[in-house]
Design an enzyme around this catalytic site. Sequence first.
Site, PDB file in Angstrom:
ATOM      1  N   SER A 281       7.261  -3.189   8.346  1.00  0.00           N
ATOM      2  CA  SER A 281       7.138  -4.431   9.119  1.00  0.00           C
ATOM      3  C   SER A 281       8.450  -5.206   9.119  1.00  0.00           C
ATOM      4  O   SER A 281       8.843  -5.787  10.131  1.00  0.00           O
ATOM      5  CB  SER A 281       6.046  -5.324   8.522  1.00  0.00           C
ATOM      6  OG  SER A 281       4.784  -4.735   8.669  1.00  0.00           O
TER       7      SER A 281
ATOM      8  N   HIS B 149       0.867   1.530   9.380  1.00  0.00           N
ATOM      9  CA  HIS B 149      -0.379   0.932   8.873  1.00  0.00           C
ATOM     10  C   HIS B 149      -1.590   1.556   9.560  1.00  0.00           C
ATOM     11  O   HIS B 149      -2.586   1.885   8.912  1.00  0.00           O
ATOM     12  CB  HIS B 149      -0.431  -0.579   9.169  1.00  0.00           C
ATOM     13  CG  HIS B 149       0.566  -1.411   8.425  1.00  0.00           C
ATOM     14  ND1 HIS B 149       1.360  -2.334   9.046  1.00  0.00           N
ATOM     15  CD2 HIS B 149       0.873  -1.467   7.105  1.00  0.00           C
ATOM     16  CE1 HIS B 149       2.125  -2.937   8.147  1.00  0.00           C
ATOM     17  NE2 HIS B 149       1.847  -2.423   6.959  1.00  0.00           N
TER      18      HIS B 149
ATOM     19  N   LYS C  29       4.920 -17.760   2.226  1.00  0.00           N
ATOM     20  CA  LYS C  29       5.775 -16.772   2.890  1.00  0.00           C
ATOM     21  C   LYS C  29       5.803 -17.060   4.382  1.00  0.00           C
ATOM     22  O   LYS C  29       4.746 -17.177   5.007  1.00  0.00           O
ATOM     23  CB  LYS C  29       5.188 -15.373   2.632  1.00  0.00           C
ATOM     24  CG  LYS C  29       6.179 -14.247   2.772  1.00  0.00           C
ATOM     25  CD  LYS C  29       5.558 -12.984   2.194  1.00  0.00           C
ATOM     26  CE  LYS C  29       6.136 -11.740   2.802  1.00  0.00           C
ATOM     27  NZ  LYS C  29       5.454 -10.532   2.344  1.00  0.00           N
TER      28      LYS C  29
ATOM     29  N   ARG D 134       5.484   5.163   1.331  1.00  0.00           N
ATOM     30  CA  ARG D 134       6.388   5.804   2.294  1.00  0.00           C
ATOM     31  C   ARG D 134       7.401   6.696   1.586  1.00  0.00           C
ATOM     32  O   ARG D 134       7.722   7.767   2.061  1.00  0.00           O
ATOM     33  CB  ARG D 134       7.128   4.739   3.112  1.00  0.00           C
ATOM     34  CG  ARG D 134       6.242   4.079   4.121  1.00  0.00           C
ATOM     35  CD  ARG D 134       6.847   2.824   4.626  1.00  0.00           C
ATOM     36  NE  ARG D 134       7.083   1.902   3.528  1.00  0.00           N
ATOM     37  CZ  ARG D 134       7.367   0.632   3.665  1.00  0.00           C
ATOM     38  NH1 ARG D 134       7.503   0.116   4.850  1.00  0.00           N
ATOM     39  NH2 ARG D 134       7.542  -0.151   2.612  1.00  0.00           N
TER      40      ARG D 134
HETATM   41  O1  PNS Z   1       1.963  -5.619   2.887  1.00  0.00           O
HETATM   42  P1  PNS Z   1       2.434  -6.209   1.590  1.00  0.00           P
HETATM   43  O2  PNS Z   1       3.175  -7.503   1.825  1.00  0.00           O
HETATM   44  O3  PNS Z   1       3.217  -5.229   0.758  1.00  0.00           O
HETATM   45  O4  PNS Z   1       1.086  -6.561   0.768  1.00  0.00           O
HETATM   46  C1  PNS Z   1       1.164  -7.162  -0.495  1.00  0.00           C
HETATM   47  C2  PNS Z   1      -0.212  -7.566  -1.037  1.00  0.00           C
HETATM   48  C3  PNS Z   1      -1.003  -8.354  -0.024  1.00  0.00           C
HETATM   49  C4  PNS Z   1      -0.978  -6.317  -1.396  1.00  0.00           C
HETATM   50  C5  PNS Z   1       0.073  -8.398  -2.316  1.00  0.00           C
HETATM   51  O5  PNS Z   1       0.980  -9.407  -2.002  1.00  0.00           O
HETATM   52  C6  PNS Z   1      -1.182  -9.031  -2.909  1.00  0.00           C
HETATM   53  O6  PNS Z   1      -1.986  -8.351  -3.507  1.00  0.00           O
HETATM   54  N1  PNS Z   1      -1.331 -10.362  -2.713  1.00  0.00           N
HETATM   55  C7  PNS Z   1      -2.474 -11.116  -3.218  1.00  0.00           C
HETATM   56  C8  PNS Z   1      -2.082 -11.937  -4.466  1.00  0.00           C
HETATM   57  C9  PNS Z   1      -2.186 -11.081  -5.727  1.00  0.00           C
HETATM   58  O7  PNS Z   1      -3.233 -10.582  -6.069  1.00  0.00           O
HETATM   59  N2  PNS Z   1      -1.027 -10.940  -6.404  1.00  0.00           N
HETATM   60  C10 PNS Z   1      -0.940 -10.155  -7.622  1.00  0.00           C
HETATM   61  C11 PNS Z   1      -0.550  -8.708  -7.335  1.00  0.00           C
HETATM   62  S1  PNS Z   1      -0.263  -7.821  -8.812  1.00  0.00           S
END
Ligand code: PNS
Length: 155
Positions: free
Chosen positions: A126, A16, A40, A89
């Site tokens: 993570s 990150h 979560k 990645r």
């Molecule tokens: O590090 P991560 O867990 O892969 O991040 C995921 C993240 C935060 C980018 C995704 O869960 C997100 O955008 N969450 C906000 C809710 C949202 O907008 N969901 C619709 C996505 S299409």
Amino acid sequence: MKVLIPGSFDPPTNGHIDVISRCAKVFDEVLVGVVVNPSKKSLLSTETRELMLNEIFSETGNIVIKTFKGLLVDFAKDNDVKAIVKGLRAMTDFDYEFQMAQMNSNLADFETIFIPASPEYGYVSSSMVKEIDSYGGDISKLVPKNVFKRMQDDR
Ligand code: PNS
């Protein structure tokens, strides 16, 4: 141009940090959005993740860390951001990230930019860091020093 790098950052990894640092060299301003996801179960609290990232980037003038709840596209709009950056990645990340990018662009006037992970961090995630840590394995080379210390202290 201002971009948003969203994520769970639970915990922030060296992968990150690499992506955020590289973006700060290319874009005028980088907003890092730490998602608050009550459904979560997380290892580190949102406040701790925000604090860790703030400590790491305290010397970098064009990086701002914020937490957000709800839809990413709404957070982007509220912060006047037109593009997000996601690190990839490997091809295994691609399907899910591509689907999210298309869904987000369907929800709002919004672009997703993909940046490849540096080879030395291509295998760092993570979830693996958490698993290794839970079995007492050595994560010192996978996360920044302050995150490592915090995770050791929390044991
Ligand atoms: O590090 P991560 O867990 O892969 O991040 C995921 C993240 C935060 C980018 C995704 O869960 C997100 O955008 N969450 C906000 C809710 C949202 O907008 N969901 C619709 C996505 S299409």
